[in-house]
Design an enzyme around this catalytic site. Structure first.
Site, PDB file in Angstrom:
ATOM      1  N   ARG A   1       0.819  -1.205   0.000  1.00 57.68           N
ATOM      2  CA  ARG A   1       0.000   0.000   0.000  1.00 57.68           C
ATOM      3  C   ARG A   1       0.858   1.262   0.000  1.00 57.68           C
ATOM      4  O   ARG A   1       1.983   1.270   0.474  1.00 57.68           O
ATOM      5  CB  ARG A   1      -0.903   0.027   1.246  1.00 57.68           C
TER       6      ARG A   1
ATOM      7  N   LYS B   1       3.039  -9.817  10.917  1.00 59.52           N
ATOM      8  CA  LYS B   1       2.463  -9.852   9.574  1.00 59.52           C
ATOM      9  C   LYS B   1       2.847 -11.135   8.852  1.00 59.52           C
ATOM     10  O   LYS B   1       4.021 -11.445   8.673  1.00 59.52           O
ATOM     11  CB  LYS B   1       2.930  -8.634   8.768  1.00 59.52           C
TER      12      LYS B   1
ATOM     13  N   ARG C   1      -2.077   1.188  14.261  1.00 57.88           N
ATOM     14  CA  ARG C   1      -1.077   0.586  15.137  1.00 57.88           C
ATOM     15  C   ARG C   1      -1.700   0.386  16.521  1.00 57.88           C
ATOM     16  O   ARG C   1      -2.484   1.239  16.977  1.00 57.88           O
ATOM     17  CB  ARG C   1       0.157   1.518  15.293  1.00 57.88           C
TER      18      ARG C   1
END
Length: 284
Positions: free
Chosen positions: A80, A144, A280
């Site tokens: 992104r 992730k 976050r």
């Protein structure tokens, strides 16, 4: 999600060698029978490759059907907001699916969330439990594991295409971890052993869910996404280029994919659109 776990067909401890388009197609089954599957040894970006073909009319060499493009190695992957997707040979499963939609571009808002649900539910069939981070990351134990990048194009014949780029970490070497700058998750070995099986399962689920998204929209995925929400009820910060825009308690997504955030001291939650902002967990 199904209760039965999909088992790899390769010998335990061995990763499948070269990807096979024919085997991926066979394992994907009837849901993806109209999809074309291409495997290349190396490319810069599977998303960029399919986008270039999507804008060309079908009669002039453009895309003619849903197309899965898989690269053994991707050298210029993107995330992104123009960020680079850093990987190394054999470290990740990198692929893109170009899917034609009859709906207008604005109707594709929320598509990354539906794709995230698809990935999570498919990995669950392999015995891998993951969570979703709004708007487009797949986490395992807070790290992730996979990322999603969706780009759209309108061909010369006015066909709308969504190019769904997905990268799933298979085995991230320490040097790459340091280059990324944060700890990344790796797919557990049993699920990573048979890449053809994993890709076939993902393609089947994506084809089924893209048809459902086109006919019913995001609404059928909202509850499923919220069950997988990594930060449900937690204090988070919403950032734009590193600057904190909002802080509050993450509630989940609404019917059009906005993150509902309960601000401290506010009676009603606010809705956050994706754009280029990021989420976050709030540091205590």
């Amino acid at each position: 999600m199904t209760a039965q776990t999909i088992a790899p067909t390769h010998i335990p401890g061995q990763l499948s060698s070269h990807l096979s388009a024919a085997r991926i197609a066979a394992l994907a089954g009837h849901h993806a029978e109209h999809c074309l599957i291409e495997v290349v040894a190396e490319t810069g970006s599977t998303n960029a490759d399919l986008l270039a073909r999507a804008v060309i009319a079908a009669g002039r060499g453009g895309l003619t059907a849903p197309t899965l493009l898989v690269a053994e190695t991707q050298t210029a992957g993107r995330g992104r907001a123009g960020r680079a997707w850093l990987t190394a040979p054999s470290a990740a499963l990198t692929f893109s699916l170009a899917w034609p939609f009859a709906a207008p571009l604005h109707a594709l808002v929320g598509l990354p969330l539906a794709v995230g649900v698809t990935i999570a539910e498919t990995l669950a069939d392999f015995g891998v439990d993951v969570q979703l981070k709004w708007p487009n990351d797949v986490l395992q134990n807070g790290r992730k594991l996979a990322g999603i990048l969706i780009e759209t194009a309108t061909a010369a014949d006015q066909q709308v295409w969504a190019v769904i780029g997905i990268g799933i970490n298979l085995s991230v070497p320490e040097q790459l971890q340091q280059q990324i700058g944060q700890r990344a998750a790796s797919l557990p070995t049993p699920a990573a052993q048979d890449r053809d099986l994993l890709l076939g399962s993902l393609l089947s689920a994506l084809a089924r869910n893209m048809r459902q998204f086109e006919s019913q929209g995001l609404s059928v995925f909202v509850e499923r996404w919220n069950r997988l929400h990594a930060f449900a009820g937690q204090q988070v910060s919403i950032l734009d280029q590193g600057k904190v825009l909002h802080e509050g308690r993450a509630l989940g997504i609404d019917q059009i994919g906005r993150l509902m955030l309960q601000l401290d001291g506010s009676a009603s939650p606010i809705a956050i659109m994706a754009g280029d902002i990021s989420l976050r967990p709030k540091e205590s």
